[in-house]
Structures are given as C-alpha cells and as structure tokens.
Scaffold this active site. Structure first.
Site, mmCIF file in Angstrom:
data_model
loop_
_atom_site.group_PDB
_atom_site.id
_atom_site.type_symbol
_atom_site.label_atom_id
_atom_site.label_comp_id
_atom_site.label_asym_id
_atom_site.label_seq_id
_atom_site.Cartn_x
_atom_site.Cartn_y
_atom_site.Cartn_z
ATOM 1 N N CYS A 1 -4.401 -53.526 -14.909
ATOM 2 C CA CYS A 1 -4.757 -52.338 -14.125
ATOM 3 C C CYS A 1 -3.524 -51.866 -13.360
ATOM 4 C CB CYS A 1 -5.942 -52.613 -13.207
ATOM 5 S SG CYS A 1 -5.572 -53.101 -11.533
ATOM 6 N N GLU A 2 -3.358 -50.579 -13.329
ATOM 7 C CA GLU A 2 -2.165 -50.022 -12.689
ATOM 8 C C GLU A 2 -2.236 -50.084 -11.175
ATOM 9 O OE1 GLU A 2 -2.940 -45.239 -12.516
ATOM 10 O OE2 GLU A 2 -2.149 -46.053 -14.366
ATOM 11 N N HIS A 3 -3.398 -50.365 -10.617
ATOM 12 C CA HIS A 3 -3.527 -50.399 -9.158
ATOM 13 C C HIS A 3 -3.114 -51.734 -8.554
ATOM 14 C CE1 HIS A 3 -6.688 -47.255 -10.237
ATOM 15 N NE2 HIS A 3 -5.619 -46.628 -9.798
ATOM 16 N N HIS A 4 -3.402 -52.845 -9.258
ATOM 17 C CA HIS A 4 -3.104 -54.172 -8.722
ATOM 18 C C HIS A 4 -2.264 -55.016 -9.675
ATOM 19 C CE1 HIS A 4 -7.004 -52.858 -6.996
ATOM 20 N NE2 HIS A 4 -6.390 -53.196 -5.877
ATOM 21 N N GLN A 28 -9.114 -48.010 -17.195
ATOM 22 C CA GLN A 28 -9.973 -48.069 -18.373
ATOM 23 C C GLN A 28 -10.359 -46.674 -18.853
ATOM 24 O OE1 GLN A 28 -13.272 -50.744 -17.908
ATOM 25 N NE2 GLN A 28 -14.384 -49.870 -19.630
ATOM 26 N N HIS A 59 -12.914 -56.608 -14.941
ATOM 27 C CA HIS A 59 -11.708 -56.295 -14.178
ATOM 28 C C HIS A 59 -11.457 -57.396 -13.149
ATOM 29 C CE1 HIS A 59 -11.130 -52.000 -15.431
ATOM 30 N NE2 HIS A 59 -12.330 -52.255 -15.915
ATOM 31 N N CYS A 64 -9.412 -57.401 -10.814
ATOM 32 C CA CYS A 64 -9.240 -56.863 -9.463
ATOM 33 C C CYS A 64 -10.581 -56.754 -8.736
ATOM 34 C CB CYS A 64 -8.505 -55.518 -9.493
ATOM 35 S SG CYS A 64 -9.301 -54.260 -10.497
#
Length: 189
Positions: A76-79, A117, A145, A147
């Site tokens: 995931c690009e956030h975490h 996703q 996920h 995260c």
C-alpha cells in the site's frame, strides 16, 4: 532502482528505530530489504508491450473468457505495508484474444508497485480494454490489508473488494451477474 542507496537508507532506518545495524542478525538486512523492494516494486520497470509480448491473436470467439483466483501481493502506498489477495479477470472478445498467461502477468505488473487496491483494479481493466478492445471487461480484486490488520483499526478478519467493469459488463446486468456467479464457483480442486 539504486540498490546501494536503498541499503544505506535501510541501515539508517534500523539505527533510527533503536537497533544496532552491526548486530550479527542485522548485518545482511539492508541488502535483503533492498533486494526485496527491488522485486516488490518491479512493476514500475515493466512495459505492457513486453508483458503482452505479441500474444494477442485474432479469433472469432465471442463468449466470456475468465481467469480467476490470480494471487497477488502488493504494497500500500500509504504505509508501505503489504496487501494481498486474489484478482478475477474476465473479458468478452470482439475478434481478439490474449494468451491466458498474460492476464496474471498484467496483474503482477500493476500489483508490484506502491498501490491502492482501487487503482490497481482499474489499471488491470483499462489495460485489457485498451489492448484487446473487447466487448467488455470485468475485474474484481479481493484483498487483506496489513495496514488495517497490524496497525490502525487492527481488524484481522476484514477484507476489501473492488471492481472495475467496462462495456457489456457495465451495460448488461445479466452478463455482470454471470461473471459474479462464475467467480463464486468452487475451484477445480
């Protein structure tokens, strides 16, 4: 990717979280992490033309083609934590088909990037639509996920489902229903 620079960053990360980067168990960690990220983000360095590799063929087949249960792993690009699951891809040809192995390769190309996703699902559908120009495309992605499981809300049994549909899958409820029923069927095993 600059593997040497990434190794330095990982060593700095280890030290910044309070570890001794010279400890025996961590001596090779910067190299291992750099190699892992090189693989996990290899989708940035692939071109769809290379993935397709001239495997689009003229064929008068006009029924649904479905490749389901394609395992994928992404970050995931956030975490930058993993999310993983399965993708189901269907299309209805309009004079062109693709070698079946190319569909999982398309999934791999987009999943091996920093992702969300929703975008990954759409990119897979858009790519098949662009290269095959079929009567329709449908993609469903189901994922866990990390995260959401390891941090944040810490919900271990939660999953996310996303879909992207084009053409007859969007316009015709019967076609979309057939696709959804087919992906719900038990595997061959």
């Amino acid at each position: 990717m600059n593997n040497a620079k990434l190794r330095i960053l990982v060593k700095d990360l280890l030290e910044n979280i309070g570890e001794d980067s010279n400890r025996e168990g961590l001596l090779e960690t910067p190299r291992r992490v750099a190699d892992a990220y090189e693989f996990l983000t290899s989708g940035y360095h692939k071109k769809i033309e290379e993935v397709m590799n001239d495997a689009v063929f003229n064929e008068k087949y006009d029924e649904m083609v479905l490749v389901k249960n394609i395992d994928f792993y992404s970050l995931c690009e956030h975490h930058m934590l993993p999310f993983y699951g399965r993708v189901h891809v269907a299309y209805i040809p309009d004079g062109k088909i693709v070698g079946l192995s190319k569909i999982p390769r398309i999934v791999d190309m987009f999943s091996r990037r920093l992702q969300v996703q929703e975008r990954m699902t759409q990119q897979i559908a858009d790519t098949i639509d662009e290269y095959l120009q079929p009567k329709g495309v449908a993609v469903v992605s189901e994922a866990f996920h990390m995260c959401m499981m390891m941090r944040g809300v810490e919900k271990q049994n939660s999953s996310a489902t996303t879909s992207a549909v084009h053409g007859v899958f969007k316009e015709d409820a019967r076609t979309r229903t057939e696709f959804l029923e087919l992906i719900a069927h038990k595997n061959l095993q």
